[in-house]
Design a protein around this motif. Structure first.
Motif, PDB file in Angstrom:
ATOM      1  N   UNK A  72       0.814  -1.225   0.000  1.00 58.71           N
ATOM      2  CA  UNK A  72       0.000   0.000   0.000  1.00 58.71           C
ATOM      3  C   UNK A  72       0.845   1.271   0.000  1.00 58.71           C
ATOM      4  N   UNK A  73       2.167   1.143   0.013  1.00 58.27           N
ATOM      5  CA  UNK A  73       3.015   2.335   0.022  1.00 58.27           C
ATOM      6  C   UNK A  73       2.650   3.228  -1.164  1.00 58.27           C
ATOM      7  N   UNK A  74       2.428   4.501  -0.879  1.00 62.75           N
ATOM      8  CA  UNK A  74       2.010   5.462  -1.904  1.00 62.75           C
ATOM      9  C   UNK A  74       0.513   5.687  -1.944  1.00 62.75           C
ATOM     10  N   UNK A  75      -0.265   4.781  -1.332  1.00 57.93           N
ATOM     11  CA  UNK A  75      -1.719   4.983  -1.294  1.00 57.93           C
ATOM     12  C   UNK A  75      -2.031   6.220  -0.463  1.00 57.93           C
ATOM     13  N   UNK A  76      -2.953   7.063  -0.907  1.00 63.44           N
ATOM     14  CA  UNK A  76      -3.256   8.282  -0.158  1.00 63.44           C
ATOM     15  C   UNK A  76      -3.894   7.987   1.192  1.00 63.44           C
ATOM     16  N   UNK A  77      -3.648   8.871   2.148  1.00 66.22           N
ATOM     17  CA  UNK A  77      -4.249   8.747   3.472  1.00 66.22           C
ATOM     18  C   UNK A  77      -5.708   9.193   3.398  1.00 66.22           C
ATOM     19  N   UNK A  78      -6.593   8.394   3.962  1.00 62.13           N
ATOM     20  CA  UNK A  78      -8.014   8.742   4.013  1.00 62.13           C
ATOM     21  C   UNK A  78      -8.590   8.268   5.334  1.00 62.13           C
ATOM     22  N   UNK A  79      -9.126   9.182   6.096  1.00 60.03           N
ATOM     23  CA  UNK A  79      -9.752   8.838   7.376  1.00 60.03           C
ATOM     24  C   UNK A  79     -10.876   7.838   7.138  1.00 60.03           C
ATOM     25  N   UNK A  80     -10.788   6.682   7.783  1.00 60.42           N
ATOM     26  CA  UNK A  80     -11.813   5.652   7.627  1.00 60.42           C
ATOM     27  C   UNK A  80     -11.642   4.785   6.404  1.00 60.42           C
ATOM     28  N   UNK A  81     -10.588   5.033   5.613  1.00 58.96           N
ATOM     29  CA  UNK A  81     -10.407   4.305   4.357  1.00 58.96           C
ATOM     30  C   UNK A  81      -9.854   2.902   4.545  1.00 58.96           C
ATOM     31  N   UNK A  82     -10.185   2.024   3.584  1.00 59.02           N
ATOM     32  CA  UNK A  82      -9.748   0.629   3.656  1.00 59.02           C
ATOM     33  C   UNK A  82      -9.320   0.079   2.297  1.00 59.02           C
ATOM     34  N   UNK A  83      -8.893   0.962   1.383  1.00 57.00           N
ATOM     35  CA  UNK A  83      -8.465   0.481   0.065  1.00 57.00           C
ATOM     36  C   UNK A  83      -7.291   1.309  -0.423  1.00 57.00           C
ATOM     37  N   UNK A  84      -6.714   0.881  -1.547  1.00 58.55           N
ATOM     38  CA  UNK A  84      -5.568   1.607  -2.108  1.00 58.55           C
ATOM     39  C   UNK A  84      -5.964   2.974  -2.653  1.00 58.55           C
ATOM     40  N   UNK A  85      -7.266   3.249  -2.765  1.00 54.60           N
ATOM     41  CA  UNK A  85      -7.716   4.594  -3.148  1.00 54.60           C
ATOM     42  C   UNK A  85      -7.609   5.558  -1.975  1.00 54.60           C
ATOM     43  N   UNK A  86      -7.524   4.999  -0.762  1.00 53.33           N
ATOM     44  CA  UNK A  86      -7.425   5.805   0.455  1.00 53.33           C
ATOM     45  C   UNK A  86      -7.538   4.901   1.655  1.00 53.33           C
ATOM     46  N   UNK A  87      -6.582   5.050   2.589  1.00 52.85           N
ATOM     47  CA  UNK A  87      -6.552   4.150   3.741  1.00 52.85           C
ATOM     48  C   UNK A  87      -5.991   4.897   4.937  1.00 52.85           C
ATOM     49  N   UNK A 127       0.199   4.242   7.442  1.00 52.00           N
ATOM     50  CA  UNK A 127      -0.578   5.283   6.776  1.00 52.00           C
ATOM     51  C   UNK A 127      -0.687   6.437   7.766  1.00 52.00           C
ATOM     52  N   UNK A 128      -0.330   7.637   7.325  1.00 55.54           N
ATOM     53  CA  UNK A 128      -0.325   8.748   8.286  1.00 55.54           C
ATOM     54  C   UNK A 128      -0.639  10.074   7.615  1.00 55.54           C
TER      55      UNK A 128
END
Length: 280
Positions: A169-184, A248-249
């Motif tokens: 998942x390195x490079x996946x954007x940070x997203x509060x509540x996210x659980x996928x490579x679109x945001x996690x 993820x941060x």
């Protein structure tokens, strides 16, 4: 006290299975549904602008206890027990039991047996599907979608190294509540990775701190091992080796690998000390 994130109870209504354990004006059995969209938000209140607490992926089951008449359903996710509001439009009647799951970071679902067709959808790691037959390099789902067989595994298959899953998942954007490579988010990364490795894992970092592994002694903390979990108040990181972590941060607004000690120093400077380090 019951954790409202995991207990379907309100003053006016609660799940029938909680009768005698909680107070509510009425108790309802609930109705099981299945998430039909690729990703569905689970929010703290019925509205598109409400905080996203987590996400449910296609194929996940949800028990619905209430509807607000404006397109939102209040219920509990079957897999990790999280409670919240989910858009009714993302739900469908449950179909046959899933047989496979997506093991690629993301995969495309094609309407037929050709990669030249415009994809019908994009599905995240962990998505559950019912495969009815194979067609060459494709697995055909009950919807008639054709997915690359290389991107699927039987539902009971497990990965050996959950840290390797997190690293993908390195490079996946940070997203509060996210659980996928679109945001996690940080705890979503831990949950997705551990689930892929066959380990049950709660959703939020405080739940993970309470429910996973054992606390390391001060002496053990000097010799961190791959797979150890470092917890701060409201944050968690996965140890890769003696000197680096993956997490993820919101500082990087992404999932990154970085040196452990500088990260601990940065987070401390921002006002948060390490609470504990746990070993699974």
């Amino acid at each position: 006290m019951h954790d409202p994130r995991l207990t379907p109870v309100r003053d006016d209504l609660a799940a029938k299975y909680l009768e005698g354990r909680v107070k509510a004006a009425r108790f309802v059995e609930g109705e099981e549904f299945e998430v039909g969209e690729a990703i569905a938000p689970l929010r703290c209140a019925p509205g598109a602008d409400a905080e996203q607490m987590t996400q449910a992926l296609k194929g996940e089951r949800v028990t619905v206890y209430d509807r607000n008449g404006e397109g939102w359903a209040w219920g509990q996710l079957t897999d990790d027990g999280y409670v919240g509001w989910i858009p009714e439009a993302t739900l469908t009647k449950p179909g046959p039991a899933p047989t496979h799951k997506v093991t690629a970071l993301r995969t495309l679902a094609f309407p037929g047996p050709s990669i030249k067709l415009p994809p019908a959808d994009a599905l995240a790691m962990g998505t559950k599907l019912t495969v009815v037959r194979e067609d060459g390099a494709f697995a055909v789902t009950r919807e008639g979608w054709h997915l690359p067989r290389l991107h699927l595994s039987p539902l009971d298959s497990v990965e050996r190294d959950f840290v390797a899953i997190a690293e993908r998942f390195v490079g996946a954007p940070y997203l509060w509540g996210g659980k996928s490579s679109l945001g996690i988010d940080c705890s979503g990364l831990v949950q997705v990775a551990l689930t892929a490795a066959g380990t049950g894992c709660p959703r939020d970092s405080d739940m993970q701190q309470d429910g996973l592994g054992r606390d390391l002694s001060a002496a053990e903390q000097k010799h961190l091992q791959r797979g150890d979990l470092i917890f701060w108040k409201g944050h968690v990181a996965i140890v890769r080796d003696a000197s680096t972590i993956v997490h993820a941060n919101a500082h990087h607004m992404a999932t990154v690998i970085e040196p452990t000690q500088p990260a601990i120093a940065r987070i401390k400077a921002a006002g948060s000390e390490v609470v504990t380090i746990k070993r699974l």
